[in-house]
Design an enzyme around this catalytic site. Structure first.
Site, short mmCIF file in Angstrom:
data_model
loop_
_atom_site.label_atom_id
_atom_site.label_comp_id
_atom_site.label_asym_id
_atom_site.label_seq_id
_atom_site.Cartn_x
_atom_site.Cartn_y
_atom_site.Cartn_z
N ARG A 233 50.44 71.94 90.34
CA ARG A 233 51.83 71.56 90.54
C ARG A 233 51.94 70.62 91.72
O ARG A 233 51.31 70.83 92.75
CB ARG A 233 52.69 72.79 90.80
CG ARG A 233 54.17 72.46 90.98
CD ARG A 233 54.99 73.67 91.36
NE ARG A 233 54.58 74.27 92.62
CZ ARG A 233 54.88 73.80 93.83
NH1 ARG A 233 55.58 72.69 93.95
NH2 ARG A 233 54.48 74.42 94.91
N VAL A 234 52.74 69.58 91.54
CA VAL A 234 53.16 68.72 92.64
C VAL A 234 54.68 68.75 92.66
O VAL A 234 55.32 69.01 91.64
CB VAL A 234 52.63 67.27 92.51
CG1 VAL A 234 51.13 67.22 92.71
CG2 VAL A 234 53.00 66.66 91.17
N SER A 235 55.25 68.51 93.82
CA SER A 235 56.70 68.64 93.98
C SER A 235 57.50 67.48 93.42
O SER A 235 58.65 67.64 93.03
CB SER A 235 57.05 68.85 95.45
OG SER A 235 56.45 70.03 95.92
N THR A 236 56.90 66.28 93.39
CA THR A 236 57.63 65.11 92.92
C THR A 236 56.73 64.25 92.04
O THR A 236 55.51 64.37 92.08
CB THR A 236 58.11 64.22 94.09
OG1 THR A 236 56.97 63.66 94.74
CG2 THR A 236 58.94 65.01 95.09
N GLN B 71 53.92 62.24 93.79
CA GLN B 71 52.70 62.88 94.27
C GLN B 71 51.64 62.91 93.17
O GLN B 71 51.96 62.92 91.99
CB GLN B 71 52.99 64.30 94.76
CG GLN B 71 53.89 64.33 95.97
CD GLN B 71 54.25 65.75 96.37
OE1 GLN B 71 54.42 66.61 95.53
NE2 GLN B 71 54.37 65.97 97.67
#
Length: 192
Positions: free
Chosen positions: A13-16, A19
């Site tokens: 998972r990346v936040s945006t 990324q």
């Protein structure tokens, strides 16, 4: 430590969207994950389709593998709920890096240590957010703003308007001023 008798499933998972999850992807691949699910959403976001799909896909004996604990979730409650649900279903949780690297054991000292580390991870995130906000507020008080510097200053805008009034093309003006056509269009429309 629970023994993996099934499939090793990865979750990254990346936040945006800005990324890159390549570091996580490489680590999960090196760990032997046969399938990897992904989200591009904040860990606080309850709507993580990739995590839901990974949890639905997994069966008893499988292991959910994450690069670091904070990739699983940002709140202590959320991470503990996921970990307890996995354990109840006979699914192991493996963390590749960080303080809790290894497999989660939901009993006794293992559960206590895991709970404390999840709480510390949440505290660390909250402190980072607080320091970032304080830094931005201090910079703003000194008249500084963040973000990229503007490429179209007042002189370039005057030159662009003069050239445009003479009938010069946007492409030629943008090339002469060293800016993109999109920047020139946006700046001209904003100044009208």
């Amino acid at each position: 430590m629970t023994t993996n008798t099934g499939t090793l499933i990865g979750y990254k998972r990346v936040s945006t969207n800005a990324q890159d999850a390549q570091l996580q992807a490489d680590a999960l691949s090196d760990a032997g994950c046969t399938r990897v699910f992904e989200d591009k959403a904040s860990g606080k976001n309850a709507d993580r389709a990739g995590l839901v799909a990974a949890l639905d896909y997994m069966r008893e004996g499988d292991t959910l593998c994450v690069w670091k604990l904070d990739r699983l979730g940002r709140s202590t409650k959320d991470v503990l709920t996921i970990a307890e649900d996995l354990h109840a279903r006979g699914i192991s949780l493996r963390i590749l890096t960080g303080t809790l690297a290894g497999s989660y054991s939901p009993k006794g000292e293992g559960k206590f240590f895991f709970t404390m580390m999840v709480a510390f991870a949440e505290l660390e995130r909250d402190m980072i957010v607080e320091r970032t906000r304080a830094g931005l507020d201090a910079a703003k008080a000194q008249g500084r703003t963040g973000g990229r510097p503007t490429v179209m200053d007042a002189d370039k805008l005057v030159a662009a308007k003069a050239r445009r009034a003479k009938g010069e093309s946007v492409t030629a003006i943008a090339k002469a001023l060293g800016v993109s056509r999109a920047t020139l269009y946006r700046t001209l429309s904003d100044s009208e």
